[in-house]
Scaffold this motif. Structure first.
Motif, mmCIF file in Angstrom:
data_model
loop_
_atom_site.group_PDB
_atom_site.id
_atom_site.type_symbol
_atom_site.label_atom_id
_atom_site.label_comp_id
_atom_site.label_asym_id
_atom_site.label_seq_id
_atom_site.Cartn_x
_atom_site.Cartn_y
_atom_site.Cartn_z
ATOM 1 N N ALA A 66 1.139 -0.984 -0.005
ATOM 2 C CA ALA A 66 -0.468 0.001 -0.433
ATOM 3 C C ALA A 66 1.140 1.488 0.534
ATOM 4 C CB ALA A 66 -1.503 0.127 1.522
ATOM 5 N N ALA A 67 0.248 2.391 -0.337
ATOM 6 C CA ALA A 67 0.637 3.080 -0.291
ATOM 7 C C ALA A 67 1.863 3.830 1.425
ATOM 8 C CB ALA A 67 0.217 4.734 -0.908
ATOM 9 N N ASP A 68 1.071 3.585 2.376
ATOM 10 C CA ASP A 68 2.267 3.803 3.451
ATOM 11 C C ASP A 68 2.840 2.859 3.624
ATOM 12 O OD1 ASP A 68 -0.105 2.158 3.838
ATOM 13 O OD2 ASP A 68 -0.876 3.316 5.808
ATOM 14 N N GLU A 69 3.282 1.544 3.218
ATOM 15 C CA GLU A 69 3.639 0.574 3.561
ATOM 16 C C GLU A 69 5.279 0.379 1.778
ATOM 17 O OE1 GLU A 69 0.362 -2.759 4.240
ATOM 18 O OE2 GLU A 69 1.383 -2.568 2.301
ATOM 19 N N GLU A 70 6.167 -0.408 3.245
ATOM 20 C CA GLU A 70 6.995 -0.356 2.918
ATOM 21 C C GLU A 70 8.078 -0.845 2.010
ATOM 22 O OE1 GLU A 70 10.849 0.148 6.102
ATOM 23 O OE2 GLU A 70 9.779 2.651 6.493
ATOM 24 N N SER A 71 6.923 -2.211 2.411
ATOM 25 C CA SER A 71 7.233 -3.864 1.661
ATOM 26 C C SER A 71 6.318 -4.288 1.177
ATOM 27 C CB SER A 71 8.217 -4.643 1.850
ATOM 28 O OG SER A 71 7.855 -4.973 3.451
ATOM 29 N N PRO A 72 5.696 -5.092 0.026
ATOM 30 C CA PRO A 72 4.127 -5.659 -0.048
ATOM 31 C C PRO A 72 4.665 -7.271 0.679
ATOM 32 C CG PRO A 72 6.350 -6.174 -2.328
ATOM 33 C CD PRO A 72 6.947 -5.472 -0.957
ATOM 34 N N ALA A 73 2.846 -7.424 0.333
ATOM 35 C CA ALA A 73 2.741 -8.975 2.075
ATOM 36 C C ALA A 73 3.136 -10.382 1.208
ATOM 37 C CB ALA A 73 1.293 -8.273 1.977
ATOM 38 N N GLY A 74 3.312 -11.281 2.517
ATOM 39 C CA GLY A 74 2.904 -12.153 1.214
ATOM 40 C C GLY A 74 2.670 -13.638 2.618
ATOM 41 N N PHE A 75 2.500 -14.435 2.208
ATOM 42 C CA PHE A 75 2.466 -15.910 3.086
ATOM 43 C C PHE A 75 3.054 -17.204 2.715
ATOM 44 C CE2 PHE A 75 -1.243 -15.753 2.933
ATOM 45 C CZ PHE A 75 -1.924 -16.584 2.957
ATOM 46 N N ALA A 76 3.519 -18.249 3.003
ATOM 47 C CA ALA A 76 3.396 -19.419 2.609
ATOM 48 C C ALA A 76 2.292 -20.001 2.714
ATOM 49 C CB ALA A 76 4.130 -20.197 3.534
ATOM 50 N N CYS A 77 1.584 -20.574 1.957
ATOM 51 C CA CYS A 77 0.000 -21.447 2.448
ATOM 52 C C CYS A 77 0.149 -22.576 1.291
ATOM 53 C CB CYS A 77 -0.893 -19.952 1.382
ATOM 54 S SG CYS A 77 -2.651 -20.881 1.769
ATOM 55 N N GLN A 78 -0.239 -23.763 2.475
ATOM 56 C CA GLN A 78 -0.354 -24.841 1.314
ATOM 57 C C GLN A 78 -2.129 -25.285 1.011
ATOM 58 O OE1 GLN A 78 2.197 -26.878 5.047
ATOM 59 N NE2 GLN A 78 0.837 -28.308 4.185
ATOM 60 N N SER A 79 -2.215 -24.588 1.368
ATOM 61 C CA SER A 79 -4.390 -24.459 1.462
ATOM 62 C C SER A 79 -4.263 -23.803 0.234
ATOM 63 C CB SER A 79 -5.063 -24.274 2.847
ATOM 64 O OG SER A 79 -4.414 -25.023 4.039
ATOM 65 N N PHE A 80 -4.072 -24.356 -0.532
ATOM 66 C CA PHE A 80 -4.402 -23.718 -2.046
ATOM 67 C C PHE A 80 -5.248 -24.719 -2.887
ATOM 68 C CE2 PHE A 80 -3.197 -22.696 -6.546
ATOM 69 C CZ PHE A 80 -4.178 -22.036 -6.926
ATOM 70 N N SER A 81 -6.424 -23.901 -3.899
ATOM 71 C CA SER A 81 -6.757 -24.608 -5.081
ATOM 72 C C SER A 81 -7.627 -24.767 -6.484
ATOM 73 C CB SER A 81 -8.152 -25.860 -4.319
ATOM 74 O OG SER A 81 -8.574 -26.684 -4.515
ATOM 75 N N SER A 82 -7.828 -24.823 -7.131
ATOM 76 C CA SER A 82 -8.927 -24.500 -8.217
ATOM 77 C C SER A 82 -9.740 -24.756 -7.031
ATOM 78 C CB SER A 82 -8.435 -25.100 -9.484
ATOM 79 O OG SER A 82 -8.431 -26.829 -9.632
ATOM 80 N N LEU A 83 -11.050 -23.852 -8.443
ATOM 81 C CA LEU A 83 -12.106 -24.479 -7.958
ATOM 82 C C LEU A 83 -13.398 -24.070 -9.220
ATOM 83 C CD1 LEU A 83 -14.313 -23.144 -5.392
ATOM 84 C CD2 LEU A 83 -13.681 -20.901 -5.425
ATOM 85 N N SER A 84 -13.528 -22.784 -10.196
ATOM 86 C CA SER A 84 -14.698 -22.605 -10.915
ATOM 87 C C SER A 84 -13.218 -22.462 -11.897
ATOM 88 C CB SER A 84 -15.431 -21.883 -10.905
ATOM 89 O OG SER A 84 -15.841 -21.462 -11.592
ATOM 90 N N LEU A 85 -13.940 -23.624 -13.086
ATOM 91 C CA LEU A 85 -13.297 -23.188 -14.702
ATOM 92 C C LEU A 85 -14.775 -21.627 -15.139
ATOM 93 C CD1 LEU A 85 -11.748 -23.698 -16.994
ATOM 94 C CD2 LEU A 85 -13.245 -25.566 -17.445
ATOM 95 N N ASP A 86 -15.627 -22.025 -15.084
ATOM 96 C CA ASP A 86 -16.173 -20.626 -15.798
ATOM 97 C C ASP A 86 -17.434 -20.088 -15.086
ATOM 98 O OD1 ASP A 86 -17.709 -19.277 -17.430
ATOM 99 O OD2 ASP A 86 -18.917 -20.336 -18.374
ATOM 100 N N PRO A 87 -16.864 -18.757 -14.141
ATOM 101 C CA PRO A 87 -15.346 -17.671 -14.908
ATOM 102 C C PRO A 87 -14.080 -18.727 -13.492
ATOM 103 C CG PRO A 87 -16.967 -17.225 -12.329
ATOM 104 C CD PRO A 87 -18.035 -19.001 -13.225
ATOM 105 N N PRO A 88 -13.348 -18.358 -13.293
ATOM 106 C CA PRO A 88 -11.665 -19.037 -13.554
ATOM 107 C C PRO A 88 -11.605 -18.730 -11.926
ATOM 108 C CG PRO A 88 -11.747 -17.121 -14.891
ATOM 109 C CD PRO A 88 -12.738 -17.193 -14.910
ATOM 110 N N LEU A 89 -11.899 -19.290 -11.517
ATOM 111 C CA LEU A 89 -11.584 -18.963 -9.664
ATOM 112 C C LEU A 89 -10.845 -19.825 -8.833
ATOM 113 C CD1 LEU A 89 -15.701 -18.915 -8.583
ATOM 114 C CD2 LEU A 89 -13.843 -16.818 -9.450
ATOM 115 N N VAL A 90 -10.768 -19.656 -7.703
ATOM 116 C CA VAL A 90 -9.358 -20.247 -7.674
ATOM 117 C C VAL A 90 -9.497 -20.376 -5.462
ATOM 118 C CG1 VAL A 90 -7.483 -20.205 -8.747
ATOM 119 C CG2 VAL A 90 -7.596 -18.877 -7.097
ATOM 120 N N CYS A 91 -9.581 -20.468 -4.881
ATOM 121 C CA CYS A 91 -8.937 -20.159 -3.624
ATOM 122 C C CYS A 91 -7.609 -20.678 -2.282
ATOM 123 C CB CYS A 91 -10.598 -20.625 -2.957
ATOM 124 S SG CYS A 91 -10.301 -22.288 -3.168
#
Length: 203
Positions: A66-91
């Motif tokens: 964000a404009a008031d932040e010095e660095s981007p945000a990020g975290f490691a995540c194992q709980s990820f999946s594709s969800l939908s093709l139409d519309p293209p969604l992930v979670c």
């Protein structure tokens, strides 16, 4: 803050993400505590051990600073999946106590970086709280969100936050895919039974 309150707070952060469409918290779930004469149905240690038998890929979820932040945000995540093709969604799923999630929610966008087999150290760096996770990390901007796209990742998926749902002690974040790409030569980093593995290595 209760489950519904956490989801509602997340939704408030998303007000600026107009392109994501309406985002609403689910109704408050029916909650109760375990009484003294009851037992929890599953031992937490057993839950982790048994579910650890299911191998998963490993990702790093990132968002632009964000404009008031010095660095981007990020975290490691194992709980990820594709969800939908139409519309293209992930979670992906994130703990309600995560310090990084509010920053991603405020941005309203994120990039999923699918880590490659040699990036175990990078995963560990992004699993640490309180440090500058991007120190020494090479990345560029994902084409739509501007979120960090990590060098060497096996794949990347650029998203807009589409919806946020409650899920026990986690939030379920649904993203609508804006752009994506993959390195066809890179094998994935795999997490299995508490450690990293590679496809076909028998671990």
């Amino acid at each position: 803050m209760g489950h519904a309150g956490a989801a509602a707070a997340a939704v408030r952060y998303l007000g600026s993400a107009a392109s994501a469409g309406p985002v609403e918290a689910l109704p408050r779930p029916e909650l109760r505590c375990v009484r003294a004469d009851e037992r929890a149905p599953v031992d937490p240690a057993a839950f982790r051990r048994v579910l650890g038998s299911f191998p998963t890929g490993v990702t790093v979820i990132t968002a632009p600073a964000a404009a008031d932040e010095e660095s981007p945000a990020g975290f490691a995540c194992q709980s990820f999946s594709s969800l939908s093709l139409d519309p293209p969604l992930v979670c992906f799923m994130v703990g309600r106590t995560s310090a990084t999630w509010p920053r991603i929610a405020r941005a309203g966008v994120f990039c999923v970086n699918v880590l490659s087999a040699g990036q175990g150290g990078l995963c560990r760096a992004f699993a640490v709280s309180g440090a500058d996770k991007f120190a020494g990390v090479t990345y560029d901007a994902a084409p739509v969100s501007g979120a960090p796209r990590l060098a060497g990742a096996a794949a990347w998926i650029d998203c807009v936050v589409h919806a946020v749902h409650t899920g026990g002690d986690h939030l379920v974040v649904v993203g609508r895919v804006s752009a994506l790409g993959a390195d066809g030569a890179a094998g994935p980093l795999v997490f299995h039974r508490g450690g990293f593995a590679r496809l076909g290595d028998g671990s």
